[in-house]
Design an enzyme around this catalytic site. Sequence first.
Site, PDB file in Angstrom:
ATOM      1  N   LYS A 114       2.624  -0.358   3.646  1.00 28.99           N
ATOM      2  CA  LYS A 114       2.020  -0.883   2.407  1.00 28.99           C
ATOM      3  C   LYS A 114       0.948   0.130   1.994  1.00 28.99           C
ATOM      4  O   LYS A 114      -0.167   0.126   2.492  1.00 28.99           O
ATOM      5  CB  LYS A 114       1.399  -2.251   2.704  1.00 28.99           C
ATOM      6  N   GLU A 117      -2.345   0.759  -3.606  1.00 25.01           N
ATOM      7  CA  GLU A 117      -1.768   0.470  -4.919  1.00 25.01           C
ATOM      8  C   GLU A 117      -2.389   1.342  -6.005  1.00 25.01           C
ATOM      9  O   GLU A 117      -1.959   1.315  -7.155  1.00 25.01           O
ATOM     10  CB  GLU A 117      -1.892  -1.023  -5.257  1.00 25.01           C
ATOM     11  N   ARG A 118      -3.426   2.136  -5.639  1.00 24.34           N
ATOM     12  CA  ARG A 118      -4.085   2.943  -6.675  1.00 24.34           C
ATOM     13  C   ARG A 118      -3.415   4.290  -6.899  1.00 24.34           C
ATOM     14  O   ARG A 118      -3.511   4.858  -7.973  1.00 24.34           O
ATOM     15  CB  ARG A 118      -5.565   3.114  -6.315  1.00 24.34           C
ATOM     16  N   PHE A 147      -6.413   4.865  -0.417  1.00 21.73           N
ATOM     17  CA  PHE A 147      -6.043   5.727  -1.547  1.00 21.73           C
ATOM     18  C   PHE A 147      -6.365   7.203  -1.307  1.00 21.73           C
ATOM     19  O   PHE A 147      -5.790   8.070  -1.942  1.00 21.73           O
ATOM     20  CB  PHE A 147      -6.775   5.260  -2.831  1.00 21.73           C
ATOM     21  N   GLU A 169     -21.731   3.262   2.759  1.00 22.83           N
ATOM     22  CA  GLU A 169     -20.870   4.419   2.473  1.00 22.83           C
ATOM     23  C   GLU A 169     -20.764   4.573   0.949  1.00 22.83           C
ATOM     24  O   GLU A 169     -20.381   3.627   0.262  1.00 22.83           O
ATOM     25  CB  GLU A 169     -19.483   4.161   3.066  1.00 22.83           C
ATOM     26  N   SER A 185     -11.461   0.679   4.274  1.00 27.09           N
ATOM     27  CA  SER A 185     -12.898   0.416   4.372  1.00 27.09           C
ATOM     28  C   SER A 185     -13.190  -0.560   5.519  1.00 27.09           C
ATOM     29  O   SER A 185     -12.323  -1.329   5.928  1.00 27.09           O
ATOM     30  CB  SER A 185     -13.399  -0.151   3.047  1.00 27.09           C
ATOM     31  N   CYS A 206     -13.117  10.189   4.619  1.00 27.30           N
ATOM     32  CA  CYS A 206     -13.860   9.436   5.643  1.00 27.30           C
ATOM     33  C   CYS A 206     -14.593  10.394   6.573  1.00 27.30           C
ATOM     34  O   CYS A 206     -15.429   9.967   7.350  1.00 27.30           O
ATOM     35  CB  CYS A 206     -12.924   8.549   6.432  1.00 27.30           C
TER      36      CYS A 206
HETATM   37  P1  NAD Z   1      -9.631  -0.299   1.017  1.00 21.64           P
HETATM   38  O1  NAD Z   1     -10.161  -0.929   2.250  1.00 21.64           O
HETATM   39  O2  NAD Z   1     -10.071  -0.839  -0.295  1.00 21.64           O
HETATM   40  O3  NAD Z   1      -8.023  -0.383   0.984  1.00 21.64           O
HETATM   41  C1  NAD Z   1      -7.230   0.024   2.073  1.00 21.64           C
HETATM   42  C2  NAD Z   1      -5.936  -0.779   2.080  1.00 21.64           C
HETATM   43  O4  NAD Z   1      -6.251  -2.159   2.268  1.00 21.64           O
HETATM   44  C3  NAD Z   1      -5.144  -0.677   0.784  1.00 21.64           C
HETATM   45  O5  NAD Z   1      -3.769  -0.569   1.095  1.00 21.64           O
HETATM   46  C4  NAD Z   1      -5.450  -1.991   0.078  1.00 21.64           C
HETATM   47  O6  NAD Z   1      -4.394  -2.442  -0.726  1.00 21.64           O
HETATM   48  C5  NAD Z   1      -5.684  -2.953   1.226  1.00 21.64           C
HETATM   49  N1  NAD Z   1      -6.646  -4.007   0.886  1.00 21.64           N
HETATM   50  C6  NAD Z   1      -7.718  -3.901   0.057  1.00 21.64           C
HETATM   51  N2  NAD Z   1      -8.368  -5.072  -0.016  1.00 21.64           N
HETATM   52  C7  NAD Z   1      -7.703  -5.941   0.782  1.00 21.64           C
HETATM   53  C8  NAD Z   1      -7.902  -7.326   1.130  1.00 21.64           C
HETATM   54  N3  NAD Z   1      -8.905  -8.029   0.642  1.00 21.64           N
HETATM   55  N4  NAD Z   1      -7.022  -7.890   1.982  1.00 21.64           N
HETATM   56  C9  NAD Z   1      -6.000  -7.194   2.498  1.00 21.64           C
HETATM   57  N5  NAD Z   1      -5.771  -5.884   2.193  1.00 21.64           N
HETATM   58  C10 NAD Z   1      -6.608  -5.266   1.353  1.00 21.64           C
HETATM   59  O7  NAD Z   1      -9.931   1.261   1.139  1.00 21.64           O
HETATM   60  P2  NAD Z   1      -9.741   2.407   0.035  1.00 21.64           P
HETATM   61  O8  NAD Z   1     -10.790   2.255  -1.002  1.00 21.64           O
HETATM   62  O9  NAD Z   1      -8.319   2.512  -0.372  1.00 21.64           O
HETATM   63  O10 NAD Z   1     -10.067   3.706   0.912  1.00 21.64           O
HETATM   64  C11 NAD Z   1     -11.351   4.194   1.127  1.00 21.64           C
HETATM   65  C12 NAD Z   1     -11.927   3.717   2.443  1.00 21.64           C
HETATM   66  O11 NAD Z   1     -11.079   4.089   3.518  1.00 21.64           O
HETATM   67  C13 NAD Z   1     -13.289   4.336   2.766  1.00 21.64           C
HETATM   68  O12 NAD Z   1     -14.113   3.341   3.318  1.00 21.64           O
HETATM   69  C14 NAD Z   1     -12.957   5.402   3.804  1.00 21.64           C
HETATM   70  O13 NAD Z   1     -14.013   5.739   4.671  1.00 21.64           O
HETATM   71  C15 NAD Z   1     -11.855   4.727   4.536  1.00 21.64           C
HETATM   72  N6  NAD Z   1     -11.036   5.699   5.250  1.00 21.64           N
HETATM   73  C16 NAD Z   1     -11.162   5.753   6.598  1.00 21.64           C
HETATM   74  C17 NAD Z   1     -10.435   6.677   7.306  1.00 21.64           C
HETATM   75  C18 NAD Z   1     -10.558   6.750   8.792  1.00 21.64           C
HETATM   76  O14 NAD Z   1      -9.750   7.406   9.384  1.00 21.64           O
HETATM   77  N7  NAD Z   1     -11.513   6.105   9.418  1.00 21.64           N
HETATM   78  C19 NAD Z   1      -9.560   7.550   6.648  1.00 21.64           C
HETATM   79  C20 NAD Z   1      -9.435   7.455   5.267  1.00 21.64           C
HETATM   80  C21 NAD Z   1     -10.185   6.520   4.576  1.00 21.64           C
END
Ligand code: NAD
Length: 498
Positions: free
Chosen positions: A172, A175-176, A148, A382, A225, A280
């Site tokens: 994909k 969704e937020r 998101f 985090e 994450s 991140c």
């Molecule tokens: P998230 O892991 O909750 O979601 C990321 C994606 O995964 C979304 O599209 C979500 O729909 C999907 N997802 C969530 N739960 C899932 C599951 N159980 N099974 C399959 N798919 C699932 O992350 P977020 O809260 O949207 O974003 C924040 C996180 O992203 C933080 O941890 C941040 O550090 C990380 N991030 C990392 C980078 C990087 O380059 N390393 C860049 C941006 C964000």
Amino acid sequence: MKLIGHLINGQMVDDHVRTQPVFNPATGQISKEVALAGAKTVEQAIDAAQQAFPEWRNTPVIKRARVMFRFKELLEQHADEICRLIGEEHGKILHDAAGELQRGIENVEYACGAPEFLKGEFSKNAGPDIDSWSEFQPLGVVAGITPFNFPAMVPLWMYPMAIVCGNCFVLKPSERDPSSTLFIAQLLKEAGLPDGVMNVVNGDKEAVDTLLHDPRIQAVSFVGSTPIAEYIYSTAAANGKRCQALGGAKNHAIIMPDADLDNVVNSLLGAAFGSSGERCMALSVAVAVGDQVADELIERMQVAMQGLKVGVYSETSNDFGPVITQQHQQKVIGYIDSAEQQGAKIVVDGRNLQPAGYEQGFFVGATLIDQVTPKMTSYQEEIFGPVLQIVRVSTMQQAMQLINDHEYGNGTCIYTRDGEAARYFTDQIMVGMVGVNVPLPVPVAYHSFGGWKRSLFGDLYAYGPDGVRFYTRRKTITQRWPSANVREGAQFSMPTLN
Ligand code: NAD
């Protein structure tokens, strides 16, 4: 209420198995609903991509690059609309959204260079009358799953490169805050991209799992994450897919006794609290070398933090906005509570911030915590909120040990005037992206982005030269046209050219 749908084969559709509310995090109100795709809808997107692939793969690379040139222009023309959509659903301030978009556009600019970076490698006379060359062929249908916090930039790390390399894409998004991502993808049609090459499906775990298990998906790029990144990587790999899965972070800055503290304070304000700490690459831990540095830093930070303005995205004098959801707001506050309970000192407390007129918004004010130790939950995990924690150590070696021992290794930075210390730090630190007096060392689009340890699962980084390698497969061809003078009898040993 508006229902946000999917882009499949150039058409907007809104098939769904469920819907989910999308909030305006500044007001706390539901502003839209998003359609969550089931397996059937995701499979339709994969079908469309699969059908578009043979023709797109054979489209001359210069024509594929021209789509990217037009796409860049359209992104610039529609920048205000895109930033508004980001602000409405993510909450970040308009100028921060503009910065995000610009960094995304830089990846489109890099993709415009595809005719150069896809030229391949050629060796004439690798053996007698034998020529050998390597081509970089597209993989087929590839997928992206994005978080998101950068709804415009992170998808732009992925699909411009994948598409210009000749692949077809299924994205994909989070969704937020899906609207800006979807709006941007629709511009590709206007830029001349054939239908089916780029598809967007909104959804949750069900949509993601469909992508991970469908044999037609050749590769998966994920950003999010760490627990989900690990799941995506292991599931994709178990299904024989190429995968790069970028995860979470805990980025430390070392403040050396010789650092320019005015510069440090300014840097930390933006790097810790900008975008509400939902980056991140946010600097969330400052490791002060010596109590004197720590005390002076805290004193100056306290003063500087009084001037921070927090509020709605559209008021551009605000420094940062709300966090993404009420649930996330409670999580961030929970980490501050836990630090306090485990013995840290809350120096500036952002737990009760309610900007006037936005009392129901998901706000957390800038928070500064001192006396944090590596055993505390708030140090180990985090937080992803506007919280800066201070850890006190006596030597640079201790500071570096802390960083190297942490499970994450995304970004880090050292503040010093000592070139020798900086050189040692950049060489020895176990982190993928390193700054020297630069708080957010995010690589530019012509390098590549990725962390070490549990911040990245996979071999290749996102975008730049690694992006080219990720979205192409090397094929090496060795060729000889036999003529009378090179015709040979059967050879039973490896030719050595001796
Ligand atoms: P998230 O892991 O909750 O979601 C990321 C994606 O995964 C979304 O599209 C979500 O729909 C999907 N997802 C969530 N739960 C899932 C599951 N159980 N099974 C399959 N798919 C699932 O992350 P977020 O809260 O949207 O974003 C924040 C996180 O992203 C933080 O941890 C941040 O550090 C990380 N991030 C990392 C980078 C990087 O380059 N390393 C860049 C941006 C964000």
